[in-house]
Design a protein around this motif. Structure first.
Motif, PDB file in Angstrom:
ATOM      1  N   HIS A  64       0.855  -1.180   0.000  1.00 52.29           N
ATOM      2  CA  HIS A  64       0.000   0.000   0.000  1.00 52.29           C
ATOM      3  C   HIS A  64       0.904   1.248   0.000  1.00 52.29           C
ATOM      4  N   TRP A 117       3.717   2.218   2.642  1.00 51.61           N
ATOM      5  CA  TRP A 117       3.790   1.237   3.718  1.00 51.61           C
ATOM      6  C   TRP A 117       4.729   0.092   3.398  1.00 51.61           C
ATOM      7  N   ILE A 152       3.053  -5.972   2.784  1.00 49.92           N
ATOM      8  CA  ILE A 152       2.236  -6.939   3.526  1.00 49.92           C
ATOM      9  C   ILE A 152       2.383  -8.259   2.778  1.00 49.92           C
ATOM     10  N   ASP A 178      -2.864 -11.715   5.843  1.00 55.36           N
ATOM     11  CA  ASP A 178      -2.542 -10.335   6.210  1.00 55.36           C
ATOM     12  C   ASP A 178      -2.902  -9.359   5.088  1.00 55.36           C
ATOM     13  N   ARG A 196      -6.561  -8.833   5.472  1.00 56.78           N
ATOM     14  CA  ARG A 196      -6.799  -7.999   6.659  1.00 56.78           C
ATOM     15  C   ARG A 196      -6.490  -6.536   6.347  1.00 56.78           C
ATOM     16  N   SER A 197      -5.444  -6.322   5.543  1.00 53.05           N
ATOM     17  CA  SER A 197      -5.081  -4.939   5.211  1.00 53.05           C
ATOM     18  C   SER A 197      -6.170  -4.275   4.373  1.00 53.05           C
ATOM     19  N   ALA A 235      -8.950  -3.207   6.588  1.00 55.14           N
ATOM     20  CA  ALA A 235      -8.604  -1.976   7.305  1.00 55.14           C
ATOM     21  C   ALA A 235      -8.649  -0.767   6.379  1.00 55.14           C
ATOM     22  N   VAL A 236      -8.181  -0.932   5.139  1.00 56.44           N
ATOM     23  CA  VAL A 236      -8.235   0.177   4.172  1.00 56.44           C
ATOM     24  C   VAL A 236      -9.686   0.596   3.954  1.00 56.44           C
ATOM     25  N   ASN A 259     -11.033   2.453   7.022  1.00 53.39           N
ATOM     26  CA  ASN A 259     -10.354   3.646   7.537  1.00 53.39           C
ATOM     27  C   ASN A 259     -10.104   4.757   6.532  1.00 53.39           C
ATOM     28  N   PRO A 293      -3.391   3.294   6.843  1.00 54.06           N
ATOM     29  CA  PRO A 293      -4.464   2.519   6.236  1.00 54.06           C
ATOM     30  C   PRO A 293      -4.627   1.147   6.871  1.00 54.06           C
ATOM     31  N   ILE A 294      -3.649   0.759   7.671  1.00 52.20           N
ATOM     32  CA  ILE A 294      -3.700  -0.622   8.140  1.00 52.20           C
ATOM     33  C   ILE A 294      -3.310  -0.704   9.608  1.00 52.20           C
TER      34      ILE A 294
END
Lengths: 136, 136
Positions: free
Chosen positions: A42, A45, A48, A53, A56-57, A60-61, A64, B128-129
């Motif tokens: 991302h 970042w 990942i 994972d 999961r990311s 979260a994106v 959020n 973001p994560i």
């Protein structure tokens, strides 16, 4: 590479951005290969790694990022056998990202195995390259 | 994927960084596929497309980057048939980049067809994560 391959990869890429825009986690999950060793960078970042994972990311994106999703612009595609990558711009309201989306062919369909998205600098401190050949 | 493939891709990746460190344009040229349609995303810059412009960009990088070259750290490799990518950190004196280096097998050797390098953000404005799964 056939024209059909090329079109199919760009179609998969478009479906990825549609899932992104819709914040549809199931559709996003379906875009990625079932391989355990997928990866995603991302913007800004660390990578990942691993399917659990990565997904999961995305969750979260979607939870959020306050509704901001990139619009894919000018995608180009290169196919190398059963692998392919798309290189494109991602336009946000006030920023442009550059993305590399890497696909592999699995059972006849193109699935993401890796993605790397990063911001385009506006005023680089040290231009590494002659602006003459900077594309649009 | 065989272990030999995996090792050969990582060796090609190491040779790329050696050419980078040595600012050796001939060695850099030799790392890239002869394909006309290679591409390169230098950190923060728009994609450079096409073999001639990619090599011109490396010449400019070598001439303008005042001796700073990244050290490849923690490369991992995924091989998909005759394509492979390496994902790694690139350490500079005071910054860390993330790189995706994409190779294809040509006449038994692994050659770069695309590279995407970008800065790792230090303090993202909007994480973001979940930091729980940010690797090192």
């Amino acid at each position: 590479m056939t024209s059909a391959d090329h079109d199919a990869v760009l179609e998969a890429n478009a479906l990825f951005y549609a899932a992104f825009e819709d914040r549809n986690l199931m559709a996003m999950d379906a875009m990625w290969s079932a391989d355990a060793d997928i990866a995603c960078v991302h913007p800004g970042w660390p990578p990942i790694r691993g399917r659990d994972d990565v997904m999961r990311s995305w969750k979260a994106v979607f939870e959020n990022s306050d509704g901001v999703t990139p619009v894919c612009d000018g995608p180009t595609c290169q196919v190398h056998g059963d692998s392919a990558y798309v290189l494109c711009r991602e336009r946000l309201d006030n920023a442009v990202l550059i993305a590399t989306n890497l696909f592999v062919r699995r059972d006849g369909a193109w699935a993401l195995v890796h993605r790397h998205s990063s911001p385009l600098a506006r005023v680089p401190a040290t231009p590494p390259i002659d602006p003459d050949f900077l594309p649009n």
